[in-house]
Write a protein that holds these residues in place. Structure first.
Motif, PDB file in Angstrom:
ATOM      1  N   MET A   1       0.723  -1.231  -0.117  1.00 17.52           N
ATOM      2  CA  MET A   1      -0.068  -0.133  -0.015  1.00 17.52           C
ATOM      3  C   MET A   1       0.979   1.503   0.081  1.00 17.52           C
ATOM      4  SD  MET A   1      -2.999   1.113   2.581  1.00 17.52           S
ATOM      5  CE  MET A   1      -3.940  -0.446   2.292  1.00 17.52           C
ATOM      6  N   ASP A   2       0.569   2.283  -0.966  1.00 18.76           N
ATOM      7  CA  ASP A   2       1.329   3.208  -0.937  1.00 18.76           C
ATOM      8  C   ASP A   2       1.122   4.463   0.065  1.00 18.76           C
ATOM      9  OD1 ASP A   2      -0.680   4.073  -2.353  1.00 18.76           O
ATOM     10  OD2 ASP A   2       0.159   5.145  -3.888  1.00 18.76           O
ATOM     11  N   LYS A   3       1.851   5.433   0.245  1.00 19.10           N
ATOM     12  CA  LYS A   3       1.616   6.483   0.958  1.00 19.10           C
ATOM     13  C   LYS A   3       0.176   7.022   1.062  1.00 19.10           C
ATOM     14  CE  LYS A   3       4.017  10.444   3.004  1.00 19.10           C
ATOM     15  NZ  LYS A   3       5.193  11.193   2.767  1.00 19.10           N
ATOM     16  N   LYS A   4      -0.151   7.565  -0.403  1.00 19.09           N
ATOM     17  CA  LYS A   4      -1.469   8.291  -0.472  1.00 19.09           C
ATOM     18  C   LYS A   4      -2.722   7.261  -0.176  1.00 19.09           C
ATOM     19  CE  LYS A   4      -4.212  10.468  -4.186  1.00 19.09           C
ATOM     20  NZ  LYS A   4      -4.132  10.770  -5.352  1.00 19.09           N
ATOM     21  N   ASN A   5      -2.701   5.993  -0.528  1.00 16.29           N
ATOM     22  CA  ASN A   5      -3.820   5.136  -0.313  1.00 16.29           C
ATOM     23  C   ASN A   5      -4.148   4.883   1.104  1.00 16.29           C
ATOM     24  OD1 ASN A   5      -4.596   4.923  -2.746  1.00 16.29           O
ATOM     25  ND2 ASN A   5      -3.170   3.338  -3.291  1.00 16.29           N
ATOM     26  N   ALA A   6      -2.934   4.750   1.918  1.00 20.02           N
ATOM     27  CA  ALA A   6      -2.891   4.615   3.330  1.00 20.02           C
ATOM     28  C   ALA A   6      -3.400   5.857   4.014  1.00 20.02           C
ATOM     29  CB  ALA A   6      -1.425   4.413   4.025  1.00 20.02           C
ATOM     30  N   ARG A   7      -3.192   7.066   3.588  1.00 21.24           N
ATOM     31  CA  ARG A   7      -3.726   8.353   4.138  1.00 21.24           C
ATOM     32  C   ARG A   7      -5.167   8.399   3.784  1.00 21.24           C
ATOM     33  NH1 ARG A   7      -5.774  13.011   2.632  1.00 21.24           N
ATOM     34  NH2 ARG A   7      -5.223  12.990   0.588  1.00 21.24           N
ATOM     35  N   LEU A   8      -5.407   7.939   2.556  1.00 22.32           N
ATOM     36  CA  LEU A   8      -6.919   7.895   2.287  1.00 22.32           C
ATOM     37  C   LEU A   8      -7.905   7.079   3.002  1.00 22.32           C
ATOM     38  CD1 LEU A   8      -6.716   8.272  -1.613  1.00 22.32           C
ATOM     39  CD2 LEU A   8      -7.423  10.104   0.159  1.00 22.32           C
ATOM     40  N   ARG A   9      -7.120   5.828   3.405  1.00 24.07           N
ATOM     41  CA  ARG A   9      -8.058   4.874   4.191  1.00 24.07           C
ATOM     42  C   ARG A   9      -8.001   5.388   5.557  1.00 24.07           C
ATOM     43  NH1 ARG A   9      -5.909   1.743   7.734  1.00 24.07           N
ATOM     44  NH2 ARG A   9      -3.669   2.153   7.294  1.00 24.07           N
TER      45      ARG A   9
END
Length: 117
Positions: A1-9
């Motif tokens: 999981m990349d940084k952006k997707n982790a933040r959006l989650r």
């Protein structure tokens, strides 16, 4: 999981909890150049107030629109506009960002402006 997707989650999880509270939500967006803040109604259908470093009244006197000082000025501006709209108690939505730096400066300035988180 990349940084952006982790933040959006993380943001999605926070927003679902805030929705259950039924309070107005102060949402923050941080980009490389600017800081934005919007106050949404309890059901999320309406924007009650907004402030950002792109606005001329907020940008006056700032050397940069992307530092902690600019974020604090956005926090004071959104608190003033929220109180004018009759909102004092809110839920803070940090959009999955860590609570430090610009996000913390905005939140502290909004608290000083009279908003209760």
């Amino acid at each position: 999981m990349d940084k952006k997707n982790a933040r959006l989650r993380r943001a999605k999880s926070t927003r679902s909890r805030i929705r259950e509270l039924g309070m107005p939500r102060l949402s923050v967006l941080r980009t490389g150049q600017h800081v934005y803040a919007q106050l949404f109604s309890a059901d999320g259908s309406k924007v009650l107030a907004a402030a950002s470093t792109t606005q001329a009244d907020v940008r006056d006197g700032l050397t940069s629109a992307k530092n902690i000082e600019a974020a604090a000025k956005v926090g004071r501006a959104i608190a003033e506009k929220a109180r004018a709209a009759g909102v004092e108690k809110i839920a803070f939505d940090r959009s999955g960002y860590r609570y430090h730096g610009r996000i913390k400066a905005l939140a502290d300035a909004a608290r000083e402006g009279g908003l209760q988180f």
